[in-house]
Design a protein around this motif. Structure first.
Motif, mmCIF file in Angstrom:
data_model
loop_
_atom_site.group_PDB
_atom_site.id
_atom_site.type_symbol
_atom_site.label_atom_id
_atom_site.label_comp_id
_atom_site.label_asym_id
_atom_site.label_seq_id
_atom_site.Cartn_x
_atom_site.Cartn_y
_atom_site.Cartn_z
ATOM 1 N N TRP A 114 -4.637 -9.621 10.032
ATOM 2 C CA TRP A 114 -3.482 -9.760 9.159
ATOM 3 C C TRP A 114 -3.365 -8.547 8.250
ATOM 4 O O TRP A 114 -4.361 -8.000 7.782
ATOM 5 C CB TRP A 114 -3.615 -11.009 8.285
ATOM 6 C CG TRP A 114 -3.391 -12.274 9.035
ATOM 7 C CD1 TRP A 114 -4.330 -13.044 9.642
ATOM 8 C CD2 TRP A 114 -2.139 -12.918 9.254
ATOM 9 N NE1 TRP A 114 -3.740 -14.137 10.226
ATOM 10 C CE2 TRP A 114 -2.395 -14.086 9.996
ATOM 11 C CE3 TRP A 114 -0.827 -12.636 8.898
ATOM 12 C CZ2 TRP A 114 -1.392 -14.969 10.381
ATOM 13 C CZ3 TRP A 114 0.175 -13.511 9.276
ATOM 14 C CH2 TRP A 114 -0.104 -14.662 10.017
ATOM 15 N N LEU A 115 -2.115 -8.151 7.994
ATOM 16 C CA LEU A 115 -1.799 -7.111 7.021
ATOM 17 C C LEU A 115 -0.971 -7.736 5.909
ATOM 18 O O LEU A 115 -0.110 -8.579 6.177
ATOM 19 C CB LEU A 115 -0.978 -5.974 7.660
ATOM 20 C CG LEU A 115 -1.618 -5.211 8.804
ATOM 21 C CD1 LEU A 115 -0.612 -4.205 9.370
ATOM 22 C CD2 LEU A 115 -2.883 -4.512 8.354
ATOM 23 N N GLY A 116 -1.223 -7.315 4.680
ATOM 24 C CA GLY A 116 -0.428 -7.774 3.556
ATOM 25 C C GLY A 116 0.428 -6.639 3.034
ATOM 26 O O GLY A 116 -0.055 -5.515 2.884
ATOM 27 N N LEU A 117 1.705 -6.911 2.775
ATOM 28 C CA LEU A 117 2.591 -5.924 2.158
ATOM 29 C C LEU A 117 2.402 -6.050 0.656
ATOM 30 O O LEU A 117 2.731 -7.082 0.056
ATOM 31 C CB LEU A 117 4.046 -6.171 2.543
ATOM 32 C CG LEU A 117 5.059 -5.187 1.968
ATOM 33 C CD1 LEU A 117 4.764 -3.745 2.411
ATOM 34 C CD2 LEU A 117 6.474 -5.588 2.362
ATOM 35 N N VAL A 118 1.848 -4.998 0.050
ATOM 36 C CA VAL A 118 1.433 -5.060 -1.348
ATOM 37 C C VAL A 118 2.016 -3.893 -2.134
ATOM 38 O O VAL A 118 2.036 -2.761 -1.655
ATOM 39 C CB VAL A 118 -0.115 -5.019 -1.455
ATOM 40 C CG1 VAL A 118 -0.563 -5.234 -2.890
ATOM 41 C CG2 VAL A 118 -0.746 -6.045 -0.550
ATOM 42 N N GLY A 119 2.474 -4.172 -3.334
ATOM 43 C CA GLY A 119 2.899 -3.144 -4.272
ATOM 44 C C GLY A 119 1.822 -2.966 -5.331
ATOM 45 O O GLY A 119 1.305 -3.953 -5.858
ATOM 46 N N PHE A 120 1.461 -1.712 -5.606
ATOM 47 C CA PHE A 120 0.439 -1.430 -6.612
ATOM 48 C C PHE A 120 0.565 0.022 -7.051
ATOM 49 O O PHE A 120 1.330 0.792 -6.461
ATOM 50 C CB PHE A 120 -0.972 -1.731 -6.092
ATOM 51 C CG PHE A 120 -1.338 -1.009 -4.818
ATOM 52 C CD1 PHE A 120 -2.052 0.182 -4.845
ATOM 53 C CD2 PHE A 120 -0.995 -1.531 -3.585
ATOM 54 C CE1 PHE A 120 -2.405 0.831 -3.670
ATOM 55 C CE2 PHE A 120 -1.334 -0.888 -2.404
ATOM 56 C CZ PHE A 120 -2.044 0.294 -2.456
ATOM 57 N N ALA A 121 -0.182 0.390 -8.078
ATOM 58 C CA ALA A 121 -0.156 1.753 -8.596
ATOM 59 C C ALA A 121 -1.497 2.421 -8.328
ATOM 60 O O ALA A 121 -2.551 1.795 -8.449
ATOM 61 C CB ALA A 121 0.135 1.761 -10.087
ATOM 62 N N ILE A 122 -1.449 3.704 -7.973
ATOM 63 C CA ILE A 122 -2.646 4.528 -7.827
ATOM 64 C C ILE A 122 -2.590 5.563 -8.943
ATOM 65 O O ILE A 122 -1.613 6.316 -9.044
ATOM 66 C CB ILE A 122 -2.687 5.243 -6.465
ATOM 67 C CG1 ILE A 122 -2.516 4.244 -5.328
ATOM 68 C CG2 ILE A 122 -3.980 6.037 -6.319
ATOM 69 C CD1 ILE A 122 -2.278 4.903 -3.980
ATOM 70 N N VAL A 123 -3.610 5.573 -9.793
ATOM 71 C CA VAL A 123 -3.620 6.504 -10.921
ATOM 72 C C VAL A 123 -4.310 7.808 -10.528
ATOM 73 O O VAL A 123 -5.061 7.864 -9.552
ATOM 74 C CB VAL A 123 -4.313 5.896 -12.167
ATOM 75 C CG1 VAL A 123 -3.569 4.667 -12.647
ATOM 76 C CG2 VAL A 123 -5.764 5.599 -11.904
ATOM 77 N N THR A 124 -4.053 8.835 -11.308
ATOM 78 C CA THR A 124 -4.738 10.111 -11.108
ATOM 79 C C THR A 124 -6.126 10.032 -11.737
ATOM 80 O O THR A 124 -6.420 9.135 -12.533
ATOM 81 C CB THR A 124 -3.944 11.267 -11.731
ATOM 82 O OG1 THR A 124 -3.759 10.995 -13.124
ATOM 83 C CG2 THR A 124 -2.594 11.451 -11.047
#
Length: 110
Positions: free
Chosen positions: A71-81
């Protein structure tokens, strides 16, 4: 998001999560990298590059099954520097192994 994927199976191969569900994303599993090749990264890269390690909060929007059965999940998130002064907001498909529930009770429901 699934307008071009017909699914006539009795057990659906996809599922929209409505409303989106809070999850934790293990960046090392969601965005696997090979690490730095051939030496040490410069301070500029360490400070300004995307930090793709650790766990960040996200929102789960959908599930989809792969041809291998995972299974794959469609996810929204932030990647910080690295210096935490910048970030990139992403919405991407992640392996289910990269996702967990914020309350610590295992994987999100599919």
């Amino acid at each position: 998001m699934f307008e071009y994927w017909s699914d006539g199976f009795s057990a659906s191969l996809r599922r929209v999560v409505d409303p989106p569900q809070p999850v934790l994303v293990d960046l090392g599993l969601a965005i696997p990298t090979r690490g730095h090749l051939g030496g040490t990264a410069t301070m500029r890269i360490k400070a300004g590059g995307l930090h793709v390690a650790g766990t960040v909060p996200g929102l789960l929007y959908a599930w989809a099954r792969t041809t291998e059965g995972t299974w794959l999940g469609l996810v929204g998130f932030a990647i910080v520097t690295g210096n935490r002064r910048g970030r990139v907001e992403v919405k991407q498909w992640c392996d289910a192994a990269a996702l967990s529930r914020p309350d610590g009770r295992g994987r999100p429901r599919r």
